[in-house]
Design a protein around this motif. Structure first.
Motif, short mmCIF file in Angstrom:
data_model
loop_
_atom_site.label_atom_id
_atom_site.label_comp_id
_atom_site.label_asym_id
_atom_site.label_seq_id
_atom_site.Cartn_x
_atom_site.Cartn_y
_atom_site.Cartn_z
N UNK A 1 0.81 -1.22 0.00
CA UNK A 1 0.00 0.00 0.00
C UNK A 1 0.84 1.27 0.00
N UNK A 2 2.13 1.13 0.25
CA UNK A 2 3.02 2.29 0.29
C UNK A 2 2.85 3.13 1.54
N UNK A 3 2.52 2.45 2.66
CA UNK A 3 2.33 3.16 3.93
C UNK A 3 3.15 2.47 5.01
N UNK A 4 3.23 3.08 6.18
CA UNK A 4 3.88 2.46 7.33
C UNK A 4 2.90 1.51 7.99
N UNK A 5 3.43 0.47 8.62
CA UNK A 5 2.57 -0.53 9.28
C UNK A 5 1.66 0.13 10.30
N UNK A 6 2.14 1.11 11.03
CA UNK A 6 1.31 1.76 12.05
C UNK A 6 0.12 2.52 11.47
N UNK A 7 0.16 2.76 10.16
CA UNK A 7 -0.95 3.45 9.49
C UNK A 7 -2.14 2.53 9.23
N UNK A 8 -1.97 1.22 9.38
CA UNK A 8 -3.06 0.30 9.04
C UNK A 8 -3.44 -0.66 10.15
N UNK A 9 -2.79 -0.56 11.32
CA UNK A 9 -3.13 -1.46 12.42
C UNK A 9 -3.99 -0.73 13.45
N UNK A 10 -4.68 -1.54 14.27
CA UNK A 10 -5.49 -0.99 15.35
C UNK A 10 -4.59 -0.26 16.33
N UNK A 11 -5.10 0.80 16.91
CA UNK A 11 -4.34 1.55 17.91
C UNK A 11 -4.36 0.86 19.25
#
Length: 64
Positions: A54-64
């Motif tokens: 997706x071209x993003x950081x892992x923290x951008x797509x995981x639950x907080x």
């Protein structure tokens, strides 16, 4: 790790790619990619593959 599917779907929409293309970028089959998106818990490696596609950081797509 758990994906935040709302965030993932937003990133998929932003990418302009279909799931087959994203699976190819992640280096997995389309079937495996779909399984990863539907899994409750993912390994950090799997999250990393999805984030990279997706071209993003892992923290951008995981639950907080």
């Amino acid at each position: 790790m758990q994906l935040n599917m709302k965030k993932v779907n937003i990133q998929i929409a932003n990418s302009g790619l279909n799931k087959t293309q994203l699976a190819e970028k992640a280096g997995v089959s389309r079937q495996r990619f779909m399984m990863l998106l539907n899994q409750r818990e993912l390994t950090p490696v799997s999250v990393g593959k999805i984030a990279k596609a997706l071209g993003v950081k892992a923290e951008d797509i995981v639950e907080d």
